[in-house]
Design a protein around this motif. Structure first.
Motif, PDB file in Angstrom:
ATOM      1  N   THR A 192       9.935  -4.588   5.846  1.00  0.00           N
ATOM      2  CA  THR A 192       9.316  -3.942   7.005  1.00  0.00           C
ATOM      3  C   THR A 192       9.885  -4.471   8.319  1.00  0.00           C
ATOM      4  O   THR A 192      10.173  -3.698   9.229  1.00  0.00           O
ATOM      5  CB  THR A 192       7.787  -4.167   6.979  1.00  0.00           C
ATOM      6  OG1 THR A 192       7.262  -3.699   5.740  1.00  0.00           O
ATOM      7  CG2 THR A 192       7.115  -3.423   8.131  1.00  0.00           C
ATOM      8  N   GLN A 229       2.838  -5.201   8.445  1.00  0.00           N
ATOM      9  CA  GLN A 229       2.606  -5.235   7.007  1.00  0.00           C
ATOM     10  C   GLN A 229       1.241  -5.821   6.658  1.00  0.00           C
ATOM     11  O   GLN A 229       0.585  -5.358   5.721  1.00  0.00           O
ATOM     12  CB  GLN A 229       3.698  -6.038   6.316  1.00  0.00           C
ATOM     13  CG  GLN A 229       3.624  -5.968   4.805  1.00  0.00           C
ATOM     14  CD  GLN A 229       3.724  -4.545   4.284  1.00  0.00           C
ATOM     15  OE1 GLN A 229       4.647  -3.820   4.643  1.00  0.00           O
ATOM     16  NE2 GLN A 229       2.780  -4.135   3.446  1.00  0.00           N
ATOM     17  N   ASP A 232      -1.100  -3.037   7.112  1.00  0.00           N
ATOM     18  CA  ASP A 232      -0.952  -2.091   6.010  1.00  0.00           C
ATOM     19  C   ASP A 232      -1.710  -2.571   4.769  1.00  0.00           C
ATOM     20  O   ASP A 232      -2.371  -1.777   4.089  1.00  0.00           O
ATOM     21  CB  ASP A 232       0.530  -1.920   5.666  1.00  0.00           C
ATOM     22  CG  ASP A 232       1.151  -0.690   6.314  1.00  0.00           C
ATOM     23  OD1 ASP A 232       0.495  -0.057   7.167  1.00  0.00           O
ATOM     24  OD2 ASP A 232       2.299  -0.356   5.973  1.00  0.00           O
ATOM     25  N   ASP A 233      -1.623  -3.864   4.484  1.00  0.00           N
ATOM     26  CA  ASP A 233      -2.326  -4.411   3.320  1.00  0.00           C
ATOM     27  C   ASP A 233      -3.845  -4.330   3.502  1.00  0.00           C
ATOM     28  O   ASP A 233      -4.584  -4.074   2.541  1.00  0.00           O
ATOM     29  CB  ASP A 233      -1.905  -5.860   3.085  1.00  0.00           C
ATOM     30  CG  ASP A 233      -0.490  -5.986   2.535  1.00  0.00           C
ATOM     31  OD1 ASP A 233       0.133  -4.944   2.235  1.00  0.00           O
ATOM     32  OD2 ASP A 233      -0.002  -7.127   2.419  1.00  0.00           O
ATOM     33  N   ASP A 236      -4.889  -0.735   3.013  1.00  0.00           N
ATOM     34  CA  ASP A 236      -4.839  -0.344   1.608  1.00  0.00           C
ATOM     35  C   ASP A 236      -6.157  -0.652   0.914  1.00  0.00           C
ATOM     36  O   ASP A 236      -6.510  -0.028  -0.092  1.00  0.00           O
ATOM     37  CB  ASP A 236      -3.695  -1.082   0.900  1.00  0.00           C
ATOM     38  CG  ASP A 236      -3.388  -0.496  -0.472  1.00  0.00           C
ATOM     39  OD1 ASP A 236      -3.053   0.702  -0.533  1.00  0.00           O
ATOM     40  OD2 ASP A 236      -3.515  -1.222  -1.474  1.00  0.00           O
ATOM     41  N   LEU A 244      -5.224   7.707   6.050  1.00  0.00           N
ATOM     42  CA  LEU A 244      -3.930   7.058   5.915  1.00  0.00           C
ATOM     43  C   LEU A 244      -2.797   8.056   5.738  1.00  0.00           C
ATOM     44  O   LEU A 244      -1.661   7.796   6.142  1.00  0.00           O
ATOM     45  CB  LEU A 244      -3.945   6.104   4.715  1.00  0.00           C
ATOM     46  CG  LEU A 244      -4.859   4.885   4.808  1.00  0.00           C
ATOM     47  CD1 LEU A 244      -4.847   4.131   3.476  1.00  0.00           C
ATOM     48  CD2 LEU A 244      -4.427   3.965   5.941  1.00  0.00           C
TER      49      LEU A 244
END
Length: 305
Positions: A192, A229, A232-233, A236, A244
Motif C-alpha cells: 500500500t 492500511q 482498511d483493516d 474490514d 465499502l
C-alpha cells in the motif's frame, strides 16, 4: 470514522474523473477489422476506471505539487502524472481481485472487472492500464528529460517487486500464517505504502521540489501509507459491504494477518491516530501550501470506506 472529502478535494476528484475517462474516449488506430474488438477492450478499461473510488493517489500528487509551489497542481504535467497514478492503482486493483489473488467479486460497489467481463479481459486491461501510465509520463508536457526519467523510475520501482508486486506476493504467502507487527508493517510499506509515497514524489518532482522537500513528503507518505492500511483493516471489521463497495470481512475470512488481529480493534485505532500525528509533524516545514495534504491525512484516518 465518518469524515468525508472536503469541497476542494471533491472538486479535484471530479476533475480527475473527466480527465481519466478522456484517456479512453478515442478511436483505435487499427485496421477496421480489428477496431470493434479493440474498442470493446477500451470499453472494459473505461468500466474499470469510471466506477468512482477515492482517487487518493492522484490527489496526493496534486497536493504535493501545490505544497511545493502553490498553483503547480494545475500544471498539465501534474495532470498527466495524476492520471498515470490512477491507472497504475486501478490496474493493481483489477489484478488483486482475480480468483488467483484475492478472489473478490465486488469493487467500488460494482462487479469486479473479471466478473463483469472475464478473467482474460481483466488481465489484459490491467496490463494495458499499466503500459498507458508510463506512456503518459513519457509524454508529459513541460518536464525536462531528467524529470521524466526520474518519475518513471520512481513509479516503476513502486509498482514492481520492490513495491506493490512484492507486497502482494508477501500478502498471498502470509495467508494462514503468523506475522509480527514489524513484518506486517514491512509488507504494507510495499503493498500500500509504495504507491502512496510515489504519488507524493511524482507531484514534488513535477513541481521542482528540493531534495529536502521531497524527503519531508516521503516521510509524510510513509506514515499515511501505513495509516491507510490500518484503517482498511479496521473497516474490514467495522464497515459494511454497501458502504465499502467491496466485500466486508474478506481478510478475516481468508485468515490474513491484519493490524486488528495483532493489536486489537482499540489498539489499531490508536495506531491510526499515532500515524496521523506523525504525518502532520512531517509537514512542519511547509506552511499553508500543505493544508490539502493535512486534510488528506485526516480524511485517510477518519474515512468510513
Amino acid at each position: 470514522m465518518t469524515a468525508g472529502l472536503t469541497d476542494s478535494i471533491k472538486a479535484g476528484r471530479d476533475e480527475l474523473q473527466a480527465q481519466l475517462l478522456a484517456v479512453f474516449d478515442r478511436s483505435t488506430k487499427t485496421a477496421p477489422a480489428s477496431e470493434s474488438v479493440l474498442n470493446s477492450l477500451l470499453g472494459a478499461s473505461s468500466y474499470a476506471c469510471e466506477n468512482g473510488g477515492k482517487r487518493i493517489r492522484p490527489i496526493l500528487a496534486q497536493a504535493a505539487a501545490s505544497a511545493v509551489s502553490i498553483g503547480d497542481a494545475d500544471k498539465p504535467a501534474v495532470h498527466s502524472t495524476s492520471i498515470a497514478l490512477e491507472l497504475i492503482h486501478t490496474y493493481s486493483l483489477i489484478h488483486d481481485d482475480l480468483p488467483a489473488m484475492d478472489d473478490d467479486d465486488m469493487r467500488r460497489g460494482k462487479p469486479s472487472l473479471h466478473r463483469a467481463y472475464d478473467e482474460a479481459t481483466a488481465i489484459l486491461v490491467g496490463d494495458g492500464l499499466q503500459a498507458r501510465a508510463f506512456e503518459l509520463l513519457a509524454d508529459a508536457p513541460d518536464l525536462t528529460a531528467e524529470q521524466k526519467v526520474r518519475m518513471i523510475r520512481v513509479l516503476a520501482k513502486a509498482s514492481g517487486m520492490e513495491g506493490m508486486v512484492g507486497g502482494q506476493y508477501i500478502d498471498i504467502q502470509a495467508v494462514d500464517s503468523q506475522m509480527t507487527l514489524e513484518e506486517l508493517r514491512a509488507m504494507h510499506m510495499l503493498k500500500t505504502g509504495a504507491l502512496i509515497r510515489a504519488s507524493l514524489a511524482l507531484g514534488g518532482i513535477a513541481a521542482n521540489a528540493t531534495e529536502a522537500q521531497l524527503a519531508a513528503l516521503d516521510k509524510y507518505g510513509c506514515h499515511i501509507g501505513l495509516a491507510f492500511q490500518v484503517v482498511d483493516d479496521i473497516l474490514d471489521v467495522e464497515g459494511n459491504t454497501e458502504t465499502l463497495g467491496k466485500t466486508q470481512g474478506k481478510d478475516a475470512e481468508a485468515n490474513k494477518p491484519t493490524y486488528v488481529k495483532l493489536l486489537g480493534l482499540d489498539g489499531a485505532k490508536a495506531e491510526a491516530q499515532h500515524l496521523l500525528q506523525s504525518a502532520l509533524d512531517a509537514l512542519s516545514g511547509f506552511g499553508e501550501s500543505a493544508d490539502q495534504l493535512r486534510e488528506l491525512a485526516r480524511y485517510i484516518v477518519e474515512r468510513d470506506r
